[in-house]
Scaffold this motif. Structure first.
Motif, PDB file in Angstrom:
ATOM      1  N   ASN A 236       2.334  10.963   1.665  1.00 41.05           N
ATOM      2  CA  ASN A 236       0.945  11.322   1.960  1.00 41.05           C
ATOM      3  C   ASN A 236       0.107  10.128   2.417  1.00 41.05           C
ATOM      4  O   ASN A 236      -1.045  10.302   2.816  1.00 41.05           O
ATOM      5  N   LEU A 237       0.687   8.917   2.356  1.00 37.83           N
ATOM      6  CA  LEU A 237       0.016   7.742   2.910  1.00 37.83           C
ATOM      7  C   LEU A 237       0.882   7.076   3.982  1.00 37.83           C
ATOM      8  O   LEU A 237       0.805   5.866   4.191  1.00 37.83           O
ATOM      9  N   SER A 238       1.676   7.881   4.664  1.00 33.04           N
ATOM     10  CA  SER A 238       2.591   7.313   5.659  1.00 33.04           C
ATOM     11  C   SER A 238       1.852   6.584   6.775  1.00 33.04           C
ATOM     12  O   SER A 238       2.375   5.627   7.347  1.00 33.04           O
ATOM     13  N   LYS A 239       0.620   7.010   7.081  1.00 36.18           N
ATOM     14  CA  LYS A 239      -0.119   6.393   8.177  1.00 36.18           C
ATOM     15  C   LYS A 239      -0.994   5.226   7.732  1.00 36.18           C
ATOM     16  O   LYS A 239      -1.570   4.544   8.577  1.00 36.18           O
ATOM     17  N   GLY A 240      -1.116   5.004   6.440  1.00 35.79           N
ATOM     18  CA  GLY A 240      -1.994   3.934   5.986  1.00 35.79           C
ATOM     19  C   GLY A 240      -1.332   2.875   5.140  1.00 35.79           C
ATOM     20  O   GLY A 240      -1.894   1.799   4.916  1.00 35.79           O
ATOM     21  N   LYS A 241      -0.111   3.147   4.668  1.00 41.86           N
ATOM     22  CA  LYS A 241       0.495   2.241   3.692  1.00 41.86           C
ATOM     23  C   LYS A 241       0.852   0.880   4.279  1.00 41.86           C
ATOM     24  O   LYS A 241       0.913  -0.111   3.548  1.00 41.86           O
ATOM     25  N   ALA A 242       1.075   0.795   5.577  1.00 39.70           N
ATOM     26  CA  ALA A 242       1.368  -0.512   6.176  1.00 39.70           C
ATOM     27  C   ALA A 242       0.177  -1.451   6.018  1.00 39.70           C
ATOM     28  O   ALA A 242       0.343  -2.654   5.765  1.00 39.70           O
ATOM     29  N   ASP A 243      -1.037  -0.911   6.141  1.00 40.04           N
ATOM     30  CA  ASP A 243      -2.225  -1.753   6.004  1.00 40.04           C
ATOM     31  C   ASP A 243      -2.528  -2.076   4.543  1.00 40.04           C
ATOM     32  O   ASP A 243      -2.982  -3.183   4.236  1.00 40.04           O
ATOM     33  N   THR A 244      -2.295  -1.128   3.629  1.00 38.32           N
ATOM     34  CA  THR A 244      -2.519  -1.478   2.224  1.00 38.32           C
ATOM     35  C   THR A 244      -1.504  -2.523   1.777  1.00 38.32           C
ATOM     36  O   THR A 244      -1.830  -3.416   0.994  1.00 38.32           O
ATOM     37  N   ARG A 245      -0.290  -2.434   2.296  1.00 36.65           N
ATOM     38  CA  ARG A 245       0.702  -3.467   1.983  1.00 36.65           C
ATOM     39  C   ARG A 245       0.279  -4.808   2.577  1.00 36.65           C
ATOM     40  O   ARG A 245       0.412  -5.855   1.929  1.00 36.65           O
ATOM     41  N   ARG A 246      -0.244  -4.782   3.792  1.00 36.04           N
ATOM     42  CA  ARG A 246      -0.661  -6.030   4.440  1.00 36.04           C
ATOM     43  C   ARG A 246      -1.743  -6.727   3.623  1.00 36.04           C
ATOM     44  O   ARG A 246      -1.696  -7.941   3.403  1.00 36.04           O
ATOM     45  N   GLY A 247      -2.723  -5.954   3.149  1.00 32.70           N
ATOM     46  CA  GLY A 247      -3.769  -6.545   2.322  1.00 32.70           C
ATOM     47  C   GLY A 247      -3.239  -7.057   0.998  1.00 32.70           C
ATOM     48  O   GLY A 247      -3.654  -8.115   0.508  1.00 32.70           O
ATOM     49  N   PHE A 248      -2.303  -6.311   0.395  1.00 39.48           N
ATOM     50  CA  PHE A 248      -1.686  -6.745  -0.861  1.00 39.48           C
ATOM     51  C   PHE A 248      -0.949  -8.064  -0.655  1.00 39.48           C
ATOM     52  O   PHE A 248      -1.095  -9.009  -1.447  1.00 39.48           O
ATOM     53  N   VAL A 249      -0.150  -8.146   0.395  1.00 42.08           N
ATOM     54  CA  VAL A 249       0.619  -9.366   0.666  1.00 42.08           C
ATOM     55  C   VAL A 249      -0.318 -10.543   0.928  1.00 42.08           C
ATOM     56  O   VAL A 249      -0.056 -11.669   0.485  1.00 42.08           O
ATOM     57  N   ASN A 250      -1.422 -10.304   1.629  1.00 41.79           N
ATOM     58  CA  ASN A 250      -2.387 -11.378   1.880  1.00 41.79           C
ATOM     59  C   ASN A 250      -2.854 -12.022   0.583  1.00 41.79           C
ATOM     60  O   ASN A 250      -3.003 -13.251   0.508  1.00 41.79           O
ATOM     61  N   TYR A 251      -3.091 -11.208  -0.443  1.00 43.16           N
ATOM     62  CA  TYR A 251      -3.749 -11.712  -1.645  1.00 43.16           C
ATOM     63  C   TYR A 251      -2.842 -11.755  -2.875  1.00 43.16           C
ATOM     64  O   TYR A 251      -3.320 -11.712  -4.004  1.00 43.16           O
ATOM     65  N   ARG A 252      -1.543 -11.857  -2.643  1.00 44.43           N
ATOM     66  CA  ARG A 252      -0.605 -12.177  -3.715  1.00 44.43           C
ATOM     67  C   ARG A 252       0.295 -13.290  -3.213  1.00 44.43           C
ATOM     68  O   ARG A 252       0.654 -13.328  -2.028  1.00 44.43           O
ATOM     69  N   ALA A 253       0.677 -14.178  -4.101  1.00 43.57           N
ATOM     70  CA  ALA A 253       1.549 -15.304  -3.744  1.00 43.57           C
ATOM     71  C   ALA A 253       2.910 -15.090  -4.400  1.00 43.57           C
ATOM     72  O   ALA A 253       3.266 -15.753  -5.368  1.00 43.57           O
ATOM     73  N   HIS A 254       3.654 -14.133  -3.879  1.00 45.10           N
ATOM     74  CA  HIS A 254       4.968 -13.810  -4.424  1.00 45.10           C
ATOM     75  C   HIS A 254       6.064 -14.504  -3.623  1.00 45.10           C
ATOM     76  O   HIS A 254       5.889 -14.819  -2.444  1.00 45.10           O
TER      77      HIS A 254
END
Length: 685
Positions: A236-254
């Motif tokens: 149900n978030l197939s069209k938006g999850k790439a951007d939520t992941r991008r923001g998550f990756v920006n602000y985590r240092a994994h």
């Protein structure tokens, strides 16, 4: 005279205070006031500029490397990280946070020494101006890779919003080695990249969290609200999850973000403890499950393979399988729990049991209630399941629901959990503490490693056994948690097979009650066996029913439908026969995407036997369930095999009535019952 660069570090200076540095207050004139205002505007950073800075944040750390991030402002700026050991610079790394990364610079430091404290400094690489000093707030410690002889402590929190919170200050007092943000950290509820990034910035800018993450490894995963929406999944978030992941990756240092292009799963190895951060969102509902191609996946095939490989290879004494959801049924209209994907959950736990993987505990969040469950012998040992939520103050009492494995719960806010793995004692010990600010410890659980290790037993699959020789206690590894409770005068007498037996008088509506379940959640295969000697049978031509046993919904007698185990006697069309009638309650797999399985009643299933073979005689009856059929044997001879119209594992039940049905009275057995056993999996009799 005060210098402009000094003023820049004092944005709270008031206009009158600034004017005092220029001339005495009684001589201030409009011109000077105007000049002072101009000076203040030049000297003091604007609020928008202050809001541009994020970090520094210490992320993933292992024994030889560390990951850090820092956002110096809303523009590209070359930064230099200097790593210092005892005052000497041992490494320098330059990084630029570009527009595509929201101007967040990442630093990956390698070739470090294990179990060593390093301070760090961040400079503007162009001007050499120091932005972050290597002081008592800016340091990190590499992990100790040894599997014994030291102690590590990790904090877990979920469901935290951008608001004042006492948890971060409390964590600073506990000398934690790692802080885990377990989802809904923060609440975003959008897939708009600008908003996703803005919310992450605001979250990490909270002063107490910023201070904590400047010197404590701060990592984690996401749940639905920081994935993008309530009850969100990969479909149900197939069209938006790439951007939520991008923001998550920006602000985590994994050190790892899923498979590098999708998902956010990763792990942290602290020597005594390894934490596996699972991602139940990104891949869910997007492909067939790797364990059942007829059902949708939760973890996805790549994450599934990664998890099994890493778990099998782990040498850490204690292993934490952690995510933001929960491992059992939330019992609401949402489908973002592992009950929806029971086949993947159970396949994982079966692998842990079958391959003797020790030291595993589960951890979840999401439901705004803190809970501790113990799933008895699920992995060859008792499986502890910690639910920690919420980190804010908004609780949901309705989600503090019954579960047969529930040991404790607390519906309060500002909760977090610490797990401490101590290898300095004679036996490695894992201690869980459910905490709140001001030093409050609401529950403490101590787990020696031996309690999280499978034992060689004479009957490893026997979950319950009531011999009734002297009392009504359970004689299996589950122990007293399923000791029987006598009702209405039910008693033990000496007329059993080889000693005592349970004597039940139907006229007094006697029965015994088992207060908790004894099988795995949604068990796919099990057997119940008992001996019985009836002194009366249902009269021919009547509606009488004499139950040998029936499961209850929540451990107490009630009319609630949860009769997964149900065997009773009733009359048949022939006056010479008795109907041994079975019912069951199973899970019906979801019929459509994004739906949960449903409990389904099936039966009755009839088996006719001669009255004279039962009345006044000892008989052994055995019921075997395998998700597809119900098999009934009498005195070791199979008398019936009933195919279930809908295949599926057991639905949840909370206990058992022996000598009656789920409501306790009204359909009771008359006579003796002896040697009741329950086997998980195939019978080991």
């Amino acid at each position: 005279m005060i210098q402009l660069d000094t003023l820049a570090f004092h944005p709270a200076i008031q206009l009158t205070r600034l004017s005092q540095y220029i001339m005495p207050p009684h001589r201030i004139c409009p011109i000077v006031l105007c000049f002072s205002c101009m000076l203040l505007m030049i000297a003091v950073p604007t609020a928008s500029h202050a809001n541009d800075v994020v970090g520094p944040l210490v992320g993933s750390i292992d024994s030889t490397s560390a990951q850090l991030l820092y956002r110096a402002g809303a523009s590209e700026q070359p930064l230099q990280l200097s790593v210092l050991q005892e005052g000497d610079v041992v490494q320098r790394i330059t990084s630029i946070g570009g527009e595509q990364d929201d101007y967040v610079a990442k630093f990956s430091v390698t070739n470090l020494q294990p179990d060593t404290v390093y301070h760090y400094q961040i400079d503007d690489a162009d001007t050499q101006a120091t932005l972050i000093k290597p002081d008592g707030q800016h340091f990190f410690r590499t992990t100790n890779p040894k599997r014994e002889g030291h102690r590590v402590s990790v904090g877990f929190v979920s469901c935290v919003d951008i608001e004042p919170n006492g948890i971060w200050k409390e964590m600073q007092t506990l000398d934690l080695d790692m802080v885990c943000l377990m989802g809904d950290t923060p609440y975003i509820d959008s897939t708009d990249l600008a908003k996703v990034r803005s919310r992450h910035r605001q979250f990490l800018q909270m002063s107490d969290l910023a201070e904590l993450s400047g010197n404590t490894s701060t990592v984690g995963t996401w749940d639905d609200h920081d994935f993008g929406r309530n009850n969100g999944n990969g479909r149900n978030l197939s069209k938006g999850k790439a951007d939520t992941r991008r923001g998550f990756v920006n602000y985590r240092a994994h050190s790892q973000y899923g498979n590098a292009t999708e998902g956010v799963y990763h792990k942290s190895d602290l020597g005594m403890m390894e934490v596996f951060f699972l991602d139940p969102r990104y891949f869910s509902q997007t492909e067939p499950s790797p364990v059942d191609a007829s059902q949708p996946t939760c973890f996805g095939s790549e994450q599934w393979t990664w998890l099994l490989t890493e778990l099998r290879d782990s040498k850490a004494p204690f292993k934490v399988l952690a995510f933001g959801a929960i491992w059992e049924d939330k019992k609401n209209k949402e489908t973002d729990d592992m009950f929806t994907y029971w086949y993947e959950r159970d396949a994982l736990l079966d692998i842990i049991r079958n391959e003797n993987i020790s030291g595993v505990v589960l951890l979840g969040g999401d439901i705004h209630v803190a809970r501790h469950l113990i799933h008895p012998q699920r992995t060859g040992y008792d499986l502890n399941d910690f639910v920690i939520s919420p980190g804010h103050k908004r609780t949901i009492t309705e989600l503090d629901v019954f579960h047969p494995s529930l040991e404790w719960s607390l519906v309060e806010g500002w909760q977090f959990l610490t797990l401490t793995a101590d290898g300095t004692t004679d036996e490695p010990l894992l201690t869980a503490e459910f905490r709140q600010p001001d030093g409050i410890v609401n529950r403490k659980v101590e787990l020696p490693l031996t309690s999280l290790t499978a034992n060689e037993e004479k009957h490893p699959n026997r979950r319950a056994h009531w011999s009734f020789d002297e009392n009504m206690k359970n004689d299996s590894t589950l122990g007293h948690r399923i000791d029987a409770v006598a009702e209405n005068g039910a008693r033990i007498d000496n007329n059993g097979l080889s000693g005592g037996a349970l004597r039940l008088d139907r006229s007094k509506q006697q029965y015994i009650r088992i207060p908790r379940s004894f099988l795995d959640d949604n068990s796919p295969h099990h057997t119940v066996s008992l001996w019985f000697k009836p002194t009366s049978l249902p009269k021919h031509g009547t509606s009488e029913r004499h139950f040998l046993f029936e499961s209850t919904a929540e451990g107490e007698v009630s009319a609630k439908t949860a009769w997964h185990l149900s065997l009773g006697m009733r009359s048949s069309e022939s006056p010479d026969q008795i109907n041994l009638q079975l019912y069951t309650h199973t899970l019906q797999p979801a019929k459509q995407p994004e739906a949960a399985p449903e409990a389904k009643s099936q039966g009755g299933f009839d088996s006719l036997v001669a009255r004279e073979s039962l009345l006044g005689r000892w008989n052994q009856i055995t019921l075997t369930f395998d998700s597809k059929t119900l098999k009934l044997s009498l005195n070791e001879q199979q008398i019936a095999k009933h195919t279930l119209p809908v295949s599926g594992p057991a639905s949840e039940f909370g206990g058992l009535v022996i000598g009656g049905h789920r409501e306790g009275t009204g359909r009771n057995f008359d006579g003796w019952i002896d040697e009741v056993s329950v086997w998980q999996g195939q019978t080991g009799q």
